[in-house]
Structure formats: structure tokens, C-alpha cells
Design a protein around this motif. Structure first.
Motif, mmCIF file in Angstrom:
data_model
loop_
_atom_site.group_PDB
_atom_site.id
_atom_site.type_symbol
_atom_site.label_atom_id
_atom_site.label_comp_id
_atom_site.label_asym_id
_atom_site.label_seq_id
_atom_site.Cartn_x
_atom_site.Cartn_y
_atom_site.Cartn_z
ATOM 1 N N PHE A 38 0.826 -1.199 0.000
ATOM 2 C CA PHE A 38 0.000 0.000 0.000
ATOM 3 C C PHE A 38 0.867 1.258 0.000
ATOM 4 N N ALA A 39 1.910 1.266 0.813
ATOM 5 C CA ALA A 39 2.810 2.425 0.888
ATOM 6 C C ALA A 39 3.481 2.681 -0.464
ATOM 7 N N ASP A 40 3.910 1.625 -1.130
ATOM 8 C CA ASP A 40 4.550 1.779 -2.440
ATOM 9 C C ASP A 40 3.559 2.303 -3.476
ATOM 10 N N ARG A 41 2.323 1.800 -3.419
ATOM 11 C CA ARG A 41 1.307 2.283 -4.365
ATOM 12 C C ARG A 41 1.004 3.764 -4.139
ATOM 13 N N GLN A 77 3.127 5.992 -2.906
ATOM 14 C CA GLN A 77 4.289 6.737 -3.407
ATOM 15 C C GLN A 77 4.290 6.807 -4.938
ATOM 16 N N GLN A 78 3.914 5.717 -5.577
ATOM 17 C CA GLN A 78 3.840 5.708 -7.041
ATOM 18 C C GLN A 78 2.767 6.669 -7.540
ATOM 19 N N ALA A 79 1.633 6.716 -6.850
ATOM 20 C CA ALA A 79 0.553 7.629 -7.228
ATOM 21 C C ALA A 79 1.001 9.081 -7.075
ATOM 22 N N ALA A 80 1.706 9.383 -5.992
ATOM 23 C CA ALA A 80 2.194 10.741 -5.770
ATOM 24 C C ALA A 80 3.198 11.137 -6.845
ATOM 25 N N LEU A 81 4.104 10.241 -7.158
ATOM 26 C CA LEU A 81 5.110 10.521 -8.180
ATOM 27 C C LEU A 81 4.464 10.713 -9.551
ATOM 28 N N ALA A 82 3.507 9.864 -9.881
ATOM 29 C CA ALA A 82 2.816 9.984 -11.168
ATOM 30 C C ALA A 82 2.058 11.302 -11.260
ATOM 31 N N ALA A 83 1.417 11.714 -10.184
ATOM 32 C CA ALA A 83 0.668 12.973 -10.184
ATOM 33 C C ALA A 83 1.618 14.158 -10.322
ATOM 34 N N ARG A 84 2.752 14.109 -9.632
ATOM 35 C CA ARG A 84 3.723 15.212 -9.749
ATOM 36 C C ARG A 84 4.299 15.294 -11.171
ATOM 37 N N ASN A 85 4.601 14.132 -11.752
ATOM 38 C CA ASN A 85 5.116 14.118 -13.122
ATOM 39 C C ASN A 85 4.081 14.646 -14.104
ATOM 40 N N ALA A 86 2.824 14.274 -13.917
ATOM 41 C CA ALA A 86 1.757 14.767 -14.786
ATOM 42 C C ALA A 86 1.586 16.271 -14.624
ATOM 43 N N ALA A 87 1.722 16.770 -13.406
ATOM 44 C CA ALA A 87 1.582 18.206 -13.152
ATOM 45 C C ALA A 87 2.683 19.003 -13.835
ATOM 46 N N GLN A 88 3.878 18.432 -13.897
ATOM 47 C CA GLN A 88 4.989 19.135 -14.551
ATOM 48 C C GLN A 88 4.738 19.330 -16.041
ATOM 49 N N LEU A 89 3.976 18.438 -16.629
ATOM 50 C CA LEU A 89 3.704 18.518 -18.062
ATOM 51 C C LEU A 89 2.584 19.497 -18.399
ATOM 52 N N LEU A 90 1.806 19.873 -17.396
ATOM 53 C CA LEU A 90 0.664 20.750 -17.620
ATOM 54 C C LEU A 90 1.050 22.217 -17.451
ATOM 55 N N PRO A 91 0.391 23.089 -18.201
ATOM 56 C CA PRO A 91 0.622 24.519 -17.979
ATOM 57 C C PRO A 91 -0.057 24.954 -16.681
ATOM 58 N N ALA A 92 0.350 26.100 -16.169
ATOM 59 C CA ALA A 92 -0.249 26.612 -14.932
ATOM 60 C C ALA A 92 -1.751 26.772 -15.134
ATOM 61 N N THR A 145 0.457 12.555 1.850
ATOM 62 C CA THR A 145 -0.086 12.634 3.201
ATOM 63 C C THR A 145 -0.611 11.276 3.651
ATOM 64 N N ALA A 146 -1.305 10.585 2.767
ATOM 65 C CA ALA A 146 -1.826 9.255 3.086
ATOM 66 C C ALA A 146 -0.678 8.293 3.376
ATOM 67 N N ALA A 147 0.405 8.389 2.612
ATOM 68 C CA ALA A 147 1.566 7.526 2.847
ATOM 69 C C ALA A 147 2.185 7.819 4.209
ATOM 70 N N HIS A 148 2.240 9.092 4.565
ATOM 71 C CA HIS A 148 2.814 9.466 5.854
ATOM 72 C C HIS A 148 1.929 8.969 7.004
ATOM 73 N N ILE A 149 0.629 9.122 6.876
ATOM 74 C CA ILE A 149 -0.292 8.641 7.906
ATOM 75 C C ILE A 149 -0.192 7.126 8.033
ATOM 76 N N ASN A 150 -0.113 6.435 6.904
ATOM 77 C CA ASN A 150 0.039 4.980 6.925
ATOM 78 C C ASN A 150 1.328 4.579 7.633
ATOM 79 N N GLU A 151 2.395 5.332 7.391
ATOM 80 C CA GLU A 151 3.676 5.058 8.041
ATOM 81 C C GLU A 151 3.563 5.255 9.553
#
Length: 68
Positions: free
Chosen positions: A14-17, A19-34, A50-56
């Protein structure tokens, strides 16, 4: 007649999923204009982090001992 649940065995923790979701969202955001779409993706990344941190925190040994 009841509908049968679609059960799936998770191969990634769950923690890895999260982290992967957060990374994918950040990468997608970088490709989008403001704009609102980019802000939505950054918010989604923050929520996953935040969910990953709470889970931890909840998985910490001190919390496991408190349950007993």
C-alpha cells in the motif's frame, strides 16, 4: 442474486502504491501549464503523500503496541 466481489491479490504494498501515485501525479503536473488542472494534480500528489505518511505513522511499532 448477489454480485460476487472482484478480489485481487496486491503484489505491491500500500505504501509503495501511494508513493507511485504521488510521483505519477507530480510528473503529470509538470507537463501541464499553470492552471486548475495542474493545481488538481499537485493536490492529488499531496494527498497521496499525506496518506503515505499517515500509513507510516499508523504502522509504527509504537502504534502496534498500543492496539494490544
Amino acid at each position: 442474486m448477489t454480485q460476487k466481489r472482484n478480489r485481487r491479490k496486491q503484489t505491491v504494498s500500500f505504501a509503495d502504491r501511494l508513493q507511485q501515485a504521488a510521483l505519477a501525479a507530480r510528473n503529470a503536473a509538470q507537463l501541464l501549464p499553470a492552471g486548475p488542472e495542474r493545481e488538481m494534480m499537485l493536490k492529488k500528489a499531496l494527498q497521496a503523500e499525506t496518506a503515505a505518511h499517515i500509513n507510516e505513522l499508523l504502522s509504527a511499532p509504537i502504534m502496534q503496541a498500543a492496539e494490544r
